[in-house]
Motif scaffolding. Sequence first.
Motif, mmCIF file in Angstrom:
data_model
loop_
_atom_site.group_PDB
_atom_site.id
_atom_site.type_symbol
_atom_site.label_atom_id
_atom_site.label_comp_id
_atom_site.label_asym_id
_atom_site.label_seq_id
_atom_site.Cartn_x
_atom_site.Cartn_y
_atom_site.Cartn_z
ATOM 1 N N LEU A 1 56.578 10.522 42.143
ATOM 2 C CA LEU A 1 56.667 9.729 40.917
ATOM 3 C C LEU A 1 56.535 8.242 41.210
ATOM 4 C CD1 LEU A 1 57.153 9.898 37.873
ATOM 5 C CD2 LEU A 1 59.576 9.626 38.339
ATOM 6 N N LEU A 2 57.161 7.769 42.284
ATOM 7 C CA LEU A 2 57.045 6.365 42.669
ATOM 8 C C LEU A 2 55.622 6.020 43.099
ATOM 9 C CD1 LEU A 2 60.379 5.693 44.582
ATOM 10 C CD2 LEU A 2 59.653 4.742 42.394
ATOM 11 N N ALA A 3 54.972 6.925 43.814
ATOM 12 C CA ALA A 3 53.585 6.680 44.232
ATOM 13 C C ALA A 3 52.664 6.617 43.026
ATOM 14 C CB ALA A 3 53.133 7.777 45.198
ATOM 15 N N ALA A 4 52.858 7.500 42.057
ATOM 16 C CA ALA A 4 52.039 7.485 40.844
ATOM 17 C C ALA A 4 52.291 6.213 40.035
ATOM 18 C CB ALA A 4 52.322 8.722 39.996
ATOM 19 N N ALA A 5 53.521 5.783 39.948
ATOM 20 C CA ALA A 5 53.842 4.556 39.222
ATOM 21 C C ALA A 5 53.251 3.343 39.938
ATOM 22 C CB ALA A 5 55.353 4.406 39.077
ATOM 23 N N GLY A 6 53.291 3.344 41.245
ATOM 24 C CA GLY A 6 52.696 2.245 42.008
ATOM 25 C C GLY A 6 51.198 2.180 41.826
ATOM 26 N N TYR A 7 50.529 3.336 41.821
ATOM 27 C CA TYR A 7 49.083 3.360 41.618
ATOM 28 C C TYR A 7 48.728 2.920 40.197
ATOM 29 C CZ TYR A 7 44.254 4.908 41.571
ATOM 30 O OH TYR A 7 42.895 4.946 41.453
ATOM 31 N N ALA A 8 49.531 3.308 39.219
ATOM 32 C CA ALA A 8 49.299 2.879 37.841
ATOM 33 C C ALA A 8 49.455 1.367 37.719
ATOM 34 C CB ALA A 8 50.250 3.594 36.890
ATOM 35 N N ALA A 9 50.438 0.800 38.397
ATOM 36 C CA ALA A 9 50.616 -0.652 38.379
ATOM 37 C C ALA A 9 49.448 -1.346 39.070
ATOM 38 C CB ALA A 9 51.932 -1.024 39.045
ATOM 39 N N LEU A 10 48.969 -0.777 40.162
ATOM 40 C CA LEU A 10 47.817 -1.340 40.862
ATOM 41 C C LEU A 10 46.578 -1.306 39.984
ATOM 42 C CD1 LEU A 10 46.585 -2.396 43.550
ATOM 43 C CD2 LEU A 10 46.068 -0.020 44.077
ATOM 44 N N CYS A 11 46.373 -0.223 39.256
ATOM 45 C CA CYS A 11 45.224 -0.116 38.359
ATOM 46 C C CYS A 11 45.318 -1.118 37.212
ATOM 47 C CB CYS A 11 45.102 1.300 37.806
ATOM 48 S SG CYS A 11 44.558 2.489 39.035
ATOM 49 N N ALA A 12 46.529 -1.432 36.781
ATOM 50 C CA ALA A 12 46.706 -2.400 35.703
ATOM 51 C C ALA A 12 46.469 -3.823 36.193
ATOM 52 C CB ALA A 12 48.107 -2.278 35.112
ATOM 53 N N VAL A 13 46.903 -4.126 37.407
ATOM 54 C CA VAL A 13 46.783 -5.483 37.938
ATOM 55 C C VAL A 13 45.394 -5.744 38.502
ATOM 56 C CG1 VAL A 13 47.675 -7.077 39.679
ATOM 57 C CG2 VAL A 13 49.238 -5.642 38.400
ATOM 58 N N ARG A 14 44.881 -4.802 39.290
ATOM 59 C CA ARG A 14 43.566 -4.959 39.925
ATOM 60 C C ARG A 14 42.710 -3.742 39.601
ATOM 61 N NH1 ARG A 14 43.613 -6.570 45.934
ATOM 62 N NH2 ARG A 14 41.470 -6.904 45.344
ATOM 63 N N ILE B 1 39.599 4.934 39.801
ATOM 64 C CA ILE B 1 39.668 6.197 39.067
ATOM 65 C C ILE B 1 40.795 6.165 38.040
ATOM 66 C CG2 ILE B 1 40.105 8.665 39.282
ATOM 67 C CD1 ILE B 1 38.734 8.512 42.021
ATOM 68 N N GLY B 2 41.940 5.628 38.427
ATOM 69 C CA GLY B 2 43.067 5.552 37.500
ATOM 70 C C GLY B 2 42.763 4.674 36.297
ATOM 71 N N ARG B 3 42.050 3.578 36.519
ATOM 72 C CA ARG B 3 41.690 2.704 35.410
ATOM 73 C C ARG B 3 40.666 3.368 34.508
ATOM 74 N NH1 ARG B 3 43.842 -2.052 33.383
ATOM 75 N NH2 ARG B 3 42.372 -2.742 31.821
ATOM 76 N N ARG B 4 39.738 4.121 35.109
ATOM 77 C CA ARG B 4 38.751 4.848 34.311
ATOM 78 C C ARG B 4 39.446 5.883 33.425
ATOM 79 N NH1 ARG B 4 33.854 6.453 37.681
ATOM 80 N NH2 ARG B 4 33.876 4.202 37.747
ATOM 81 N N LEU B 5 40.453 6.580 33.964
ATOM 82 C CA LEU B 5 41.216 7.547 33.161
ATOM 83 C C LEU B 5 41.962 6.854 32.030
ATOM 84 C CD1 LEU B 5 42.655 9.857 35.955
ATOM 85 C CD2 LEU B 5 40.901 10.435 34.291
#
Length: 86
Positions: A9-22, A57-61
């Motif tokens: 869950l923390l890894a998914a939240a971190g990747y979501a934050a990364l997709c939002a910032v960069r 990929i996360g930003r595309r989703l």
Amino acid sequence: MALASLLILLAAAGYAALCAVRPFAPCRKCSGTGALTRRRTVTVCRRCHGNRARLRIGRRLLNNSRTIHAAGTRPKTTDRKATPWQ
């Protein structure tokens, strides 16, 4: 089991934050240069089209889910005008 779930869950939240910032990442094919060199020729990278970056990929989703949500929640419009006696 709970610790593993928390880490995922923390890894998914971190990747979501990364997709939002960069939202863009360097292209893996051309290493972020935008061009490929083969022997003596230089060509534009086909994957990033010379932009030197690709959409994550996360930003595309996220973009696709926003588009689907917006298309499904638009107000209904009618072609004919409503008159007071109808």
